[in-house]
Motif scaffolding. Sequence first.
Motif, PDB file in Angstrom:
ATOM      1  N   ILE A   7      30.399  34.540 -35.681  1.00 31.89           N
ATOM      2  CA  ILE A   7      29.085  34.651 -35.343  1.00 31.89           C
ATOM      3  C   ILE A   7      28.305  33.633 -36.791  1.00 31.89           C
ATOM      4  O   ILE A   7      27.461  32.948 -36.519  1.00 31.89           O
ATOM      5  CB  ILE A   7      28.514  35.793 -35.186  1.00 31.89           C
ATOM      6  N   ALA A   8      28.446  34.110 -37.816  1.00 28.71           N
ATOM      7  CA  ALA A   8      28.105  33.762 -38.976  1.00 28.71           C
ATOM      8  C   ALA A   8      28.421  32.224 -39.169  1.00 28.71           C
ATOM      9  O   ALA A   8      27.584  31.370 -39.740  1.00 28.71           O
ATOM     10  CB  ALA A   8      28.622  34.427 -40.355  1.00 28.71           C
ATOM     11  N   THR A   9      29.992  31.664 -38.779  1.00 27.08           N
ATOM     12  CA  THR A   9      30.225  30.440 -38.895  1.00 27.08           C
ATOM     13  C   THR A   9      29.417  29.598 -38.092  1.00 27.08           C
ATOM     14  O   THR A   9      29.053  28.543 -38.165  1.00 27.08           O
ATOM     15  CB  THR A   9      31.634  30.292 -38.846  1.00 27.08           C
ATOM     16  N   GLU A  10      29.365  30.153 -36.729  1.00 28.63           N
ATOM     17  CA  GLU A  10      28.441  29.305 -35.759  1.00 28.63           C
ATOM     18  C   GLU A  10      27.096  29.191 -36.041  1.00 28.63           C
ATOM     19  O   GLU A  10      26.662  27.958 -35.953  1.00 28.63           O
ATOM     20  CB  GLU A  10      28.801  29.996 -34.302  1.00 28.63           C
ATOM     21  N   LEU A  11      26.375  30.196 -36.881  1.00 27.05           N
ATOM     22  CA  LEU A  11      25.106  30.014 -37.087  1.00 27.05           C
ATOM     23  C   LEU A  11      24.909  28.865 -38.256  1.00 27.05           C
ATOM     24  O   LEU A  11      23.963  28.444 -38.256  1.00 27.05           O
ATOM     25  CB  LEU A  11      24.551  31.351 -37.709  1.00 27.05           C
ATOM     26  N   MET A  12      25.911  28.866 -39.196  1.00 27.22           N
ATOM     27  CA  MET A  12      25.779  28.011 -40.441  1.00 27.22           C
ATOM     28  C   MET A  12      25.980  26.559 -39.850  1.00 27.22           C
ATOM     29  O   MET A  12      25.411  25.729 -40.319  1.00 27.22           O
ATOM     30  CB  MET A  12      26.937  28.416 -41.288  1.00 27.22           C
ATOM     31  N   GLU A  13      26.833  26.545 -38.921  1.00 25.16           N
ATOM     32  CA  GLU A  13      27.136  25.071 -38.368  1.00 25.16           C
ATOM     33  C   GLU A  13      25.651  24.650 -37.731  1.00 25.16           C
ATOM     34  O   GLU A  13      25.429  23.746 -37.629  1.00 25.16           O
ATOM     35  CB  GLU A  13      28.228  25.332 -37.578  1.00 25.16           C
ATOM     36  N   LYS A  14      25.101  25.417 -36.946  1.00 21.40           N
ATOM     37  CA  LYS A  14      23.842  24.977 -36.190  1.00 21.40           C
ATOM     38  C   LYS A  14      22.918  24.682 -37.213  1.00 21.40           C
ATOM     39  O   LYS A  14      22.038  23.695 -36.796  1.00 21.40           O
ATOM     40  CB  LYS A  14      23.478  26.132 -35.200  1.00 21.40           C
ATOM     41  N   ARG A  15      22.782  25.546 -38.069  1.00 24.52           N
ATOM     42  CA  ARG A  15      21.761  25.149 -39.184  1.00 24.52           C
ATOM     43  C   ARG A  15      22.156  23.847 -39.940  1.00 24.52           C
ATOM     44  O   ARG A  15      21.152  23.044 -40.189  1.00 24.52           O
ATOM     45  CB  ARG A  15      21.703  26.251 -39.981  1.00 24.52           C
ATOM     46  N   GLU A  17      23.648  21.190 -38.868  1.00 24.82           N
ATOM     47  CA  GLU A  17      23.517  20.217 -37.667  1.00 24.82           C
ATOM     48  C   GLU A  17      22.072  19.779 -37.748  1.00 24.82           C
ATOM     49  O   GLU A  17      21.515  18.816 -37.650  1.00 24.82           O
ATOM     50  CB  GLU A  17      23.968  20.523 -36.375  1.00 24.82           C
ATOM     51  N   GLY A  18      21.231  21.033 -37.841  1.00 26.44           N
ATOM     52  CA  GLY A  18      19.774  20.862 -37.703  1.00 26.44           C
ATOM     53  C   GLY A  18      19.313  19.998 -38.939  1.00 26.44           C
ATOM     54  O   GLY A  18      18.337  19.067 -38.969  1.00 26.44           O
ATOM     55  N   ALA A  19      19.736  20.734 -40.190  1.00 25.09           N
ATOM     56  CA  ALA A  19      19.225  19.916 -41.256  1.00 25.09           C
ATOM     57  C   ALA A  19      19.522  18.442 -41.531  1.00 25.09           C
ATOM     58  O   ALA A  19      18.927  17.487 -41.963  1.00 25.09           O
ATOM     59  CB  ALA A  19      19.822  20.831 -42.660  1.00 25.09           C
ATOM     60  N   LEU A  20      20.743  18.115 -41.068  1.00 29.65           N
ATOM     61  CA  LEU A  20      21.222  16.766 -41.039  1.00 29.65           C
ATOM     62  C   LEU A  20      20.649  15.845 -39.977  1.00 29.65           C
ATOM     63  O   LEU A  20      20.157  14.775 -40.170  1.00 29.65           O
ATOM     64  CB  LEU A  20      22.730  16.704 -40.622  1.00 29.65           C
ATOM     65  N   ALA A  21      20.030  16.471 -38.846  1.00 28.99           N
ATOM     66  CA  ALA A  21      19.452  15.620 -37.890  1.00 28.99           C
ATOM     67  C   ALA A  21      17.837  15.276 -38.239  1.00 28.99           C
ATOM     68  O   ALA A  21      17.409  14.405 -38.235  1.00 28.99           O
ATOM     69  CB  ALA A  21      19.332  16.469 -36.473  1.00 28.99           C
ATOM     70  N   ASN A  22      17.488  16.389 -39.179  1.00 26.03           N
ATOM     71  CA  ASN A  22      16.038  16.284 -39.614  1.00 26.03           C
ATOM     72  C   ASN A  22      15.829  15.632 -41.080  1.00 26.03           C
ATOM     73  O   ASN A  22      14.731  15.273 -41.477  1.00 26.03           O
ATOM     74  CB  ASN A  22      15.407  17.526 -39.833  1.00 26.03           C
ATOM     75  N   ARG A  23      17.118  15.046 -41.660  1.00 21.51           N
ATOM     76  CA  ARG A  23      16.985  14.583 -42.935  1.00 21.51           C
ATOM     77  C   ARG A  23      16.408  13.069 -43.140  1.00 21.51           C
ATOM     78  O   ARG A  23      16.633  12.323 -42.053  1.00 21.51           O
ATOM     79  CB  ARG A  23      18.461  14.586 -43.599  1.00 21.51           C
ATOM     80  N   PRO A  24      15.944  12.607 -44.147  1.00 19.56           N
ATOM     81  CA  PRO A  24      15.258  11.157 -44.222  1.00 19.56           C
ATOM     82  C   PRO A  24      16.580  10.344 -44.131  1.00 19.56           C
ATOM     83  O   PRO A  24      17.831  10.447 -44.639  1.00 19.56           O
ATOM     84  CB  PRO A  24      14.818  11.182 -45.550  1.00 19.56           C
ATOM     85  N   ARG A  25      16.607   9.158 -43.639  1.00 16.60           N
ATOM     86  CA  ARG A  25      17.598   8.236 -43.280  1.00 16.60           C
ATOM     87  C   ARG A  25      17.379   7.011 -44.345  1.00 16.60           C
ATOM     88  O   ARG A  25      16.873   6.368 -43.915  1.00 16.60           O
ATOM     89  CB  ARG A  25      17.751   7.996 -41.874  1.00 16.60           C
ATOM     90  N   TRP A  26      18.127   7.264 -45.300  1.00 20.17           N
ATOM     91  CA  TRP A  26      17.966   6.168 -46.218  1.00 20.17           C
ATOM     92  C   TRP A  26      19.243   5.004 -46.235  1.00 20.17           C
ATOM     93  O   TRP A  26      20.175   5.535 -46.274  1.00 20.17           O
ATOM     94  CB  TRP A  26      17.967   6.617 -47.674  1.00 20.17           C
ATOM     95  N   ILE A  27      18.781   4.029 -45.648  1.00 18.75           N
ATOM     96  CA  ILE A  27      20.199   3.227 -45.552  1.00 18.75           C
ATOM     97  C   ILE A  27      20.776   2.661 -46.479  1.00 18.75           C
ATOM     98  O   ILE A  27      21.849   2.315 -46.837  1.00 18.75           O
ATOM     99  CB  ILE A  27      19.555   1.941 -44.527  1.00 18.75           C
ATOM    100  N   GLY A  28      19.971   2.306 -47.617  1.00 15.59           N
ATOM    101  CA  GLY A  28      20.409   1.785 -48.614  1.00 15.59           C
ATOM    102  C   GLY A  28      19.476   0.924 -49.540  1.00 15.59           C
ATOM    103  O   GLY A  28      18.239   1.342 -49.562  1.00 15.59           O
TER     104      GLY A  28
END
Length: 72
Positions: A7-15, A17-28
Amino acid sequence: MADNADIATELMEKRLEGALANRPRWIGFDMAAADCEDCGDPIPAARRQAAPWATTCIECQGIREQKGKHRR
Protein backbone atom coordinates in the motif's frame (compact mmCIF):
# COMPACT_ATOMS: atom_id res chain seq x y z
CA MET A 1 -4.51 -9.08 -0.09
CA ALA A 2 -2.04 -6.19 0.00
CA ASP A 3 0.08 -5.62 3.06
CA ASN A 4 1.20 -2.24 4.42
CA ALA A 5 4.39 -2.21 2.36
CA ASP A 6 2.46 -2.76 -0.88
CA ILE A 7 0.00 0.00 0.00
CA ALA A 8 2.83 2.40 0.89
CA THR A 9 4.69 1.61 -2.33
CA GLU A 10 1.57 2.19 -4.42
CA LEU A 11 0.91 5.51 -2.66
CA MET A 12 4.51 6.65 -3.19
CA GLU A 13 4.35 5.73 -6.88
CA LYS A 14 1.14 7.73 -7.36
CA ARG A 15 2.62 10.76 -5.61
CA LEU A 16 5.80 10.52 -7.68
CA GLU A 17 3.79 10.28 -10.91
CA GLY A 18 1.80 13.35 -9.88
CA ALA A 19 4.92 15.32 -9.03
CA LEU A 20 6.56 14.40 -12.33
CA ALA A 21 3.44 15.30 -14.29
CA ASN A 22 3.35 18.77 -12.67
CA ARG A 23 7.05 19.62 -12.89
CA PRO A 24 8.30 22.43 -15.11
CA ARG A 25 9.51 21.11 -18.42
CA TRP A 26 12.91 22.61 -19.18
CA ILE A 27 13.97 21.34 -22.56
CA GLY A 28 17.51 22.61 -22.40
CA PHE A 29 19.70 25.58 -23.07
CA ASP A 30 17.77 26.46 -26.24
CA MET A 31 14.67 27.18 -24.17
CA ALA A 32 16.36 29.56 -21.74
CA ALA A 33 14.80 33.01 -21.62
CA ALA A 34 16.70 35.50 -23.74
CA ASP A 35 15.39 38.57 -21.90
CA CYS A 36 14.82 39.28 -18.22
CA GLU A 37 11.14 39.15 -17.33
CA ASP A 38 11.60 41.98 -14.80
CA CYS A 39 13.69 44.60 -16.62
CA GLY A 40 13.63 43.34 -20.21
CA ASP A 41 17.41 43.46 -20.61
CA PRO A 42 19.13 40.51 -22.29
CA ILE A 43 20.17 37.67 -19.98
CA PRO A 44 23.89 37.00 -20.56
CA ALA A 45 24.65 33.75 -22.37
CA ALA A 46 26.85 32.55 -19.50
CA ARG A 47 23.89 32.85 -17.08
CA ARG A 48 21.56 31.11 -19.51
CA GLN A 49 24.03 28.26 -19.87
CA ALA A 50 24.69 27.98 -16.12
CA ALA A 51 21.01 28.28 -15.15
CA PRO A 52 18.77 27.50 -18.13
CA TRP A 53 15.70 27.85 -15.90
CA ALA A 54 16.55 31.49 -15.10
CA THR A 55 14.00 34.04 -16.25
CA THR A 56 15.75 37.07 -14.78
CA CYS A 57 19.15 38.70 -15.11
CA ILE A 58 21.55 38.48 -12.19
CA GLU A 59 20.73 41.98 -10.94
CA CYS A 60 16.97 41.42 -10.92
CA GLN A 61 17.38 37.99 -9.33
CA GLY A 62 19.38 39.62 -6.55
CA ILE A 63 16.57 42.13 -6.01
CA ARG A 64 14.01 39.31 -5.90
CA GLU A 65 16.05 37.43 -3.33
CA GLN A 66 16.40 40.53 -1.16
CA LYS A 67 12.65 41.02 -1.28
CA GLY A 68 11.99 37.33 -0.69
CA LYS A 69 10.19 36.83 -3.99
CA HIS A 70 11.74 33.58 -5.14
CA ARG A 71 9.86 32.33 -8.18
CA ARG A 72 10.36 29.58 -10.74
